[in-house]
Enzyme design. Structure first.
Site, PDB file in Angstrom:
ATOM      1  N   GLY A  62       0.836  -1.207   0.000  1.00  0.00           N
ATOM      2  CA  GLY A  62       0.000   0.000   0.000  1.00  0.00           C
ATOM      3  C   GLY A  62       0.869   1.254   0.000  1.00  0.00           C
TER       4      GLY A  62
ATOM      5  N   ALA B 133      15.383  10.896  -1.271  1.00  0.00           N
ATOM      6  CA  ALA B 133      16.560  10.821  -0.387  1.00  0.00           C
ATOM      7  C   ALA B 133      17.482   9.684  -0.811  1.00  0.00           C
ATOM      8  CB  ALA B 133      16.102  10.619   1.058  1.00  0.00           C
TER       9      ALA B 133
ATOM     10  N   ARG C 177       0.854  -5.051  -5.283  1.00  0.00           N
ATOM     11  CA  ARG C 177       0.990  -6.243  -4.442  1.00  0.00           C
ATOM     12  C   ARG C 177       1.091  -7.405  -5.434  1.00  0.00           C
ATOM     13  NH1 ARG C 177      -0.693  -4.104   0.588  1.00  0.00           N
ATOM     14  NH2 ARG C 177      -2.475  -2.713   0.508  1.00  0.00           N
TER      15      ARG C 177
ATOM     16  N   ASP D 107       5.208  -4.853   5.993  1.00  0.00           N
ATOM     17  CA  ASP D 107       5.712  -6.182   6.361  1.00  0.00           C
ATOM     18  C   ASP D 107       5.670  -7.193   5.205  1.00  0.00           C
ATOM     19  OD1 ASP D 107       2.974  -6.205   6.462  1.00  0.00           O
ATOM     20  OD2 ASP D 107       2.833  -7.264   8.370  1.00  0.00           O
TER      21      ASP D 107
ATOM     22  N   THR E 180       4.259   2.506   5.748  1.00  0.00           N
ATOM     23  CA  THR E 180       2.853   2.071   5.693  1.00  0.00           C
ATOM     24  C   THR E 180       2.068   2.976   6.626  1.00  0.00           C
ATOM     25  OG1 THR E 180       1.288   0.375   6.479  1.00  0.00           O
ATOM     26  CG2 THR E 180       3.500   0.224   7.354  1.00  0.00           C
TER      27      THR E 180
ATOM     28  N   ASP F  31      -0.176   2.053   8.451  1.00  0.00           N
ATOM     29  CA  ASP F  31      -0.652   1.269   9.602  1.00  0.00           C
ATOM     30  C   ASP F  31       0.236   1.372  10.850  1.00  0.00           C
ATOM     31  OD1 ASP F  31      -2.605   0.419   7.845  1.00  0.00           O
ATOM     32  OD2 ASP F  31      -1.556  -1.443   7.337  1.00  0.00           O
TER      33      ASP F  31
ATOM     34  N   ASP G  13       2.455  -0.576  11.838  1.00  0.00           N
ATOM     35  CA  ASP G  13       2.442  -1.878  12.516  1.00  0.00           C
ATOM     36  C   ASP G  13       3.744  -2.659  12.351  1.00  0.00           C
ATOM     37  OD1 ASP G  13       2.173  -2.253   9.819  1.00  0.00           O
ATOM     38  OD2 ASP G  13       0.602  -3.758   9.945  1.00  0.00           O
TER      39      ASP G  13
ATOM     40  N   ARG H  56      -5.485  -2.149   8.993  1.00  0.00           N
ATOM     41  CA  ARG H  56      -5.434  -3.609   8.825  1.00  0.00           C
ATOM     42  C   ARG H  56      -5.710  -4.291  10.166  1.00  0.00           C
ATOM     43  NH1 ARG H  56      -3.570  -6.258   4.243  1.00  0.00           N
ATOM     44  NH2 ARG H  56      -2.510  -4.415   3.521  1.00  0.00           N
TER      45      ARG H  56
HETATM   46  O1  F6P Z   1      -1.608  -1.438   4.679  1.00  0.00           O
HETATM   47  C1  F6P Z   1      -2.197  -0.233   4.310  1.00  0.00           C
HETATM   48  C2  F6P Z   1      -3.685  -0.419   4.095  1.00  0.00           C
HETATM   49  O2  F6P Z   1      -4.216   0.829   3.719  1.00  0.00           O
HETATM   50  C3  F6P Z   1      -4.443  -1.004   5.280  1.00  0.00           C
HETATM   51  O3  F6P Z   1      -4.719  -0.056   6.280  1.00  0.00           O
HETATM   52  C4  F6P Z   1      -5.664  -1.539   4.602  1.00  0.00           C
HETATM   53  O4  F6P Z   1      -6.218  -2.611   5.346  1.00  0.00           O
HETATM   54  C5  F6P Z   1      -5.129  -2.028   3.276  1.00  0.00           C
HETATM   55  O5  F6P Z   1      -3.915  -1.346   3.049  1.00  0.00           O
HETATM   56  C6  F6P Z   1      -6.039  -1.800   2.100  1.00  0.00           C
HETATM   57  O6  F6P Z   1      -5.431  -2.385   0.998  1.00  0.00           O
HETATM   58  P1  F6P Z   1      -5.896  -2.129  -0.508  1.00  0.00           P
HETATM   59  O7  F6P Z   1      -5.427  -0.781  -0.908  1.00  0.00           O
HETATM   60  O8  F6P Z   1      -5.219  -3.209  -1.271  1.00  0.00           O
HETATM   61  O9  F6P Z   1      -7.386  -2.216  -0.518  1.00  0.00           O
END
Ligand code: F6P
Length: 322
Positions: free
Chosen positions: A11, A22, A72, A103, A126, A128, A130, A172
């Site tokens: 994402g 950079a 992805r 990750d 990201t 998130d 996380d 997520r």
């Molecule tokens: O990892 C970033 C994120 O935006 C999450 O918060 C969310 O669950 C996911 O990606 C959504 O993914 P996509 O853009 O593939 O729908």
């Protein structure tokens, strides 16, 4: 001349562009050549590349998203995809690959390093937040700011109509965005994946609030919470309490926008530090920031360890919401 490659994967997050800039500028400063790979691992498989000179990253410091585009890639999870990617990396003469992502992207980086002997360095990006091994990921604080701005606006209409709003935020399986935006936005409750929620208690708290004179409320719902979507939770609350409610799902709005000051600084620092690490022949590591200092961690640790959310913020919000 040594060559490094750089890609963004997973994402997108605000701050990826300052980070790419950079990497490119720090590498050129150190006498390295930089190959930009478009669309993450997908572009590696398809040899979708561009030579990055200093001017190729001009004017991107304030732009959200990623100029290298992202994806992805399912194909990269298979052996054939990896073989094609490795063949291209070798043909291009890339000595270290810098992977800017989350990750899932780091799992790919580890495979390249450990299985195919391609030196890789990860930079955490990201919304998130996380990722273990760094206090902040690139993009998190911009996303929180975006969520907060939305919550503030929703507060205006919630107050005017005496309504209950449920605002669903991304993250997520982590509640970082929910917790930070909820606390800063004065949410009446925050539902996060890290804690189990009892809806009867949520409804009782809403009732208590009404008795104390609250006429409107906002509940922040993290998408990965244990109960369900904001829409499902809203309909269950309506059945229990009869309160008129509205649901707002912020969705991909949170991924866009100009990176905030911190995400720019973070992107620049981590990008330059990754180039330093590549020059020093470090590999299979992630560059993070801990207590304001650059920290390198083995990519194997990142996969195994889970970053803890600070639940003190959650309990602080409970006090603030009384
Ligand atoms: O990892 C970033 C994120 O935006 C999450 O918060 C969310 O669950 C996911 O990606 C959504 O993914 P996509 O853009 O593939 O729908």
């Amino acid at each position: 001349m040594e060559r490094i490659g750089v890609l963004t994967s997973g994402g997108d997050s605000p701050g990826m562009n300052p980070c790419i800039r950079a990497v490119v500028r720090a590498a050129i400063y150190k006498g390295l050549e930089v190959i930009g790979i478009r669309r993450g691992y997908m572009g590696l498989i398809e040899n979708d590349i561009q030579i990055m000179d200093a001017s190729s990253v001009s004017g991107i410091i304030y732009r959200g998203g990623t100029v290298l585009k992202t994806a992805r890639s399912k194909e990269f999870m298979e052996k054939e995809g990896q073989e094609k990617a490795v063949e291209n990396i070798k043909k291009l003469g890339i000595q270290t690959l810098i992977v800017i992502g989350g990750d899932g992207s780091f799992r790919g980086a580890r495979v390249l390093d450990e299985k195919w002997d391609i030196p890789t360095i990860g930079i955490p990006a990201t919304i998130d937040n996380d990722i273990w091994g760094t206090d902040f990921t690139i993009g998190f604080l911009t996303a929180v700011d975006t969520a907060l701005e939305a919550i503030d606006k929703i507060r205006d209409t919630a107050t005017s109509h005496d309504r209950l709003f449920l605002v669903e935020v991304m993250g997520r399986t982590s509640g970082f965005i929910a917790l930070w935006s909820g606390l800063a936005g004065g949410a009446e409750d925050i539902l996060i994946p890290e804690l189990s929620t009892n809806l009867d208690e949520v409804c009782a708290e809403l009732d208590e609030g009404r008795k104390r004179g609250k006429t409107s409320s906002i509940i922040i719902v993290a998408e990965g919470n244990k109960i369900g979507s904001a829409a499902e939770i809203a309909s269950r609350i309506r059945k229990k309490t009869g309160y008129e409610e509205r649901v707002v799902v912020l969705g991909h709005l949170q991924r866009g926008g100009s990176p905030c000051l911190w995400d720019r600084i973070l992107g620049i620092r981590l990008g330059a530090a990754a180039v330093d690490a590549a020059v020093k022949k470090k590999r299979n590591i992630m560059i993070g920031i801990v207590n304001g200092e650059i920290k390198m961690s083995p990519l194997s640790d990142i996969g195994k360890k889970k970053k803890k959310i600070n639940l003190d913020l959650y309990y602080l919000n409970r006090i603030m919401a009384t």
